[in-house]
Design an enzyme around this catalytic site. Sequence first.
Site, PDB file in Angstrom:
ATOM      1  N   GLU A 291       0.825  -1.210   0.000  1.00 42.43           N
ATOM      2  CA  GLU A 291       0.000   0.000   0.000  1.00 42.43           C
ATOM      3  C   GLU A 291       0.861   1.263   0.000  1.00 42.43           C
ATOM      4  O   GLU A 291       0.460   2.301  -0.507  1.00 42.43           O
ATOM      5  CB  GLU A 291      -0.903   0.008   1.226  1.00 42.43           C
ATOM      6  CG  GLU A 291      -2.125  -0.858   1.108  1.00 42.43           C
ATOM      7  CD  GLU A 291      -3.207  -0.204   0.269  1.00 42.43           C
ATOM      8  OE1 GLU A 291      -4.159   0.357   0.812  1.00 42.43           O
ATOM      9  OE2 GLU A 291      -3.062  -0.267  -0.972  1.00 42.43           O
TER      10      GLU A 291
ATOM     11  N   THR B  18      -5.454   8.521  -4.129  1.00 44.83           N
ATOM     12  CA  THR B  18      -5.281   8.490  -2.679  1.00 44.83           C
ATOM     13  C   THR B  18      -4.428   9.656  -2.205  1.00 44.83           C
ATOM     14  O   THR B  18      -4.705  10.277  -1.173  1.00 44.83           O
ATOM     15  CB  THR B  18      -4.628   7.161  -2.256  1.00 44.83           C
ATOM     16  OG1 THR B  18      -5.450   6.081  -2.702  1.00 44.83           O
ATOM     17  CG2 THR B  18      -4.459   7.087  -0.750  1.00 44.83           C
TER      18      THR B  18
END
Length: 293
Positions: A120, A168
């Site tokens: 991530e 993001t």
Amino acid sequence: MLTVRAPATSANLGSGFDVFGVALGTPADVVRVERAPETRITVTGAGSQYIPEDPEQNTVGAVADALDAPAHIKIDKGVRPSSGLGSSAASAAAAAVALNALYDRGLSRKELVPVAAEGEALVSGEAHADNVAPSLLGGFTVVTDDGVTQLDASIPVVACLPEMSVSTRDAREVVPDSAALEDVVDTVGNAATLTVGMTRDDPDLVGRGMEDAIVTPERTALIDGYDRVRDAALEAGATGVTVSGAGPGILAACHRPDQGAIAGAMIDAFDALGIESRAYQTRIGEGATLYRD
């Protein structure tokens, strides 16, 4: 060869920024692995053209490196990138489970959470676990510096995904540096209400607990039509609506009989603005599933 299906996820749930997450029944990524002298990655499926196959730039490459488990890795994307539904987390979680089994590393699902979170970090710049934890463990998860708490839950939800993207990194840039004490108190109360709702499988408490006056308002500005879609979902019976993760996905908690009407209302609201979308009528479900071919 081993195959793992890892589900999409929704993080934050409004009041639980960087802490709460849930696994969704659909959509999901499917990852297949087999041993190889060095890691090679191929990607097919939703948005695959935007996903690098270079192991140094792909989330699963970071997972393979962390586990010292080189493999030929095939990713079939069911979760579109930049959706707010944990796309990179699903791939990372699936790869972690598959490679852990392929090389008999013997790590538990909870021990795999920080491993998958390393993947991530390639997307968000930091190793957040609020998406990888529910994708690995299933149900409702609470991620803190002390570890992960997991609770099985089965709340019906609708996840509506418009044809737009929010990165993001962009979504994190709009997070405020400070908040009024009154807003903090309200958010803590809502997070507590949501948690109780999860323990009881109560969609009304979960929906009420999604309210957040700190982060969510800043992120909704990145999603064209959010307020209109939220209002439409609530009018159709949703118990609560919020941004899914970084967006642009929108998550609605609800009772099972209302799912169809809510999904239709959200799609129609986006359509009225000239924005195509799709809605997943699903529920909080299981984590990654391993299949031995």
